[in-house]
Design a protein around this motif. Structure first.
Motif, short mmCIF file in Angstrom:
data_model
loop_
_atom_site.label_atom_id
_atom_site.label_comp_id
_atom_site.label_asym_id
_atom_site.label_seq_id
_atom_site.Cartn_x
_atom_site.Cartn_y
_atom_site.Cartn_z
N ARG A 116 -7.77 7.77 -7.16
CA ARG A 116 -6.57 8.06 -6.01
C ARG A 116 -7.04 9.30 -5.41
O ARG A 116 -7.34 10.26 -6.02
CB ARG A 116 -5.33 8.11 -6.62
N ARG A 117 -6.73 9.06 -3.89
CA ARG A 117 -6.67 10.38 -3.40
C ARG A 117 -5.24 10.58 -2.58
O ARG A 117 -4.93 9.94 -1.74
CB ARG A 117 -7.82 10.41 -2.32
N LYS A 155 -1.70 9.59 -2.21
CA LYS A 155 -1.15 8.54 -2.52
C LYS A 155 -1.80 7.20 -2.40
O LYS A 155 -1.16 6.11 -2.65
CB LYS A 155 0.18 8.35 -1.76
N THR A 156 -3.02 7.40 -1.78
CA THR A 156 -4.03 6.49 -1.57
C THR A 156 -4.86 5.86 -2.67
O THR A 156 -5.37 6.79 -3.31
CB THR A 156 -4.98 6.37 -0.21
N GLU A 157 -5.00 4.78 -3.24
CA GLU A 157 -5.60 4.13 -4.34
C GLU A 157 -6.95 3.69 -3.71
O GLU A 157 -7.08 2.76 -3.12
CB GLU A 157 -4.75 3.07 -5.12
N ILE A 158 -7.81 4.44 -4.01
CA ILE A 158 -9.24 4.04 -3.58
C ILE A 158 -9.92 3.05 -4.43
O ILE A 158 -10.74 2.08 -3.88
CB ILE A 158 -10.06 5.14 -3.62
N SER A 170 -9.10 0.23 -7.81
CA SER A 170 -8.13 -0.27 -8.57
C SER A 170 -8.54 -1.31 -9.57
O SER A 170 -8.80 -2.25 -9.39
CB SER A 170 -7.10 -1.15 -7.62
N SER A 192 -17.54 5.23 -3.81
CA SER A 192 -16.59 5.98 -4.63
C SER A 192 -17.13 5.57 -5.90
O SER A 192 -17.21 6.68 -7.06
CB SER A 192 -15.32 5.92 -4.31
N ARG A 241 -11.47 -3.47 -0.38
CA ARG A 241 -10.25 -2.70 -0.71
C ARG A 241 -10.04 -2.08 -2.10
O ARG A 241 -8.82 -2.01 -2.41
CB ARG A 241 -9.17 -3.44 -0.09
#
Length: 231
Positions: free
Chosen positions: A10-11, A13-16, A18, A42, A202
């Protein structure tokens, strides 16, 4: 071998990433495919100890990269070009890397020959073409003769000759029993290179298996890829 299991990144609140998980096996070329921004780099950065995940593991031969006893002789990686200063010669760059890693200097000529730069080792890196720069980066990764090779977008921007060289080289590495993991968004070129395919979109794995399994009823890997990432 490479084993990635349940990576969450995560960065803010964004989940890079999953729950990313897959394996890259010895003797096979594994293509890690996805659109730009899908999470490929990543994942590889976490695998190579350059970034941290909030959850999950990324292991090389059952060990995190940062815990490897001799990382240079275990994993060869190319993420962001050769990393060589433009004013240095290719041979001087390799000499600096070899000395810093405690590798024999005799290995320099071996890797230059291996990647087709034997006649360009004395040329300054600033005069290298894009393809030559990619070959120097590969030579750098091979200095420790590692059994595991990790490449991020190795075909991007190369001319047909460069693509053929990389494709043949990676196939030869896998056929000698090495583990090869490469990321790419160039489906057409990868279809002639990989044995296994992992598709990420995604931040989630949307398909994985052999090339035939992932391609399935589609006419090509490219067609299968766009069907998977457009769901």
């Amino acid at each position: 071998m490479i084993t990635i299991d349940g990576l969450v990144k995560r960065r803010g609140k964004t989940e890079i990433l999953s729950g990313v998980g897959f394996q890259a096996l010895p003797g096979r070329v594994t293509g890690f495919l996805g659109p730009n921004g899908a999470g490929k780099s990543s994942t590889l950065r976490i695998l190579l100890g350059l970034d941290r995940a909030q959850q999950g593991t990324a292991l090389v031969n059952g060990v995190p990269f940062v815990s490897l006893a001799d990382p240079v002789r275990t994993v060869g990686a190319v993420l962001d070009g050769s990393g060589a200063h433009r004013s240095r010669t290719g041979r001087a760059h390799l000499r600096w890397v070899a000395r810093s890693a405690g590798l024999p200097l005799s290995r320099i000529d071996e890797v230059l020959e291996l990647v087709g730069l034997a006649d360009a080792g004395s040329k300054r890196v600033g005069r290298y073409s894009l393809g030559m720069g990619r070959r120097l980066a590969l030579a750098t990764a091979l200095l420790g003769d590692p059994p595991v090779l990790v490449l991020d977008e190795p075909l991007n921007g190369l001319d047909p000759e460069g693509i053929r060289f990389i494709r043949t080289f990676l196939r030869e590495r896998a056929e000698s029993g090495r583990t090869v993991l490469l990321s790419s968004h160039l489906m057409g070129e990868l279809a002639e290179t990989v044995d296994d395919v992992v598709v990420i979109d995604r931040g989630r794995i949307v398909a994985q298996g052999t090339l035939a399994e992932v391609t399935g009823a589609h006419r090509s890997l490219e067609e299968a890829f766009f069907a998977l990432v457009s769901r």
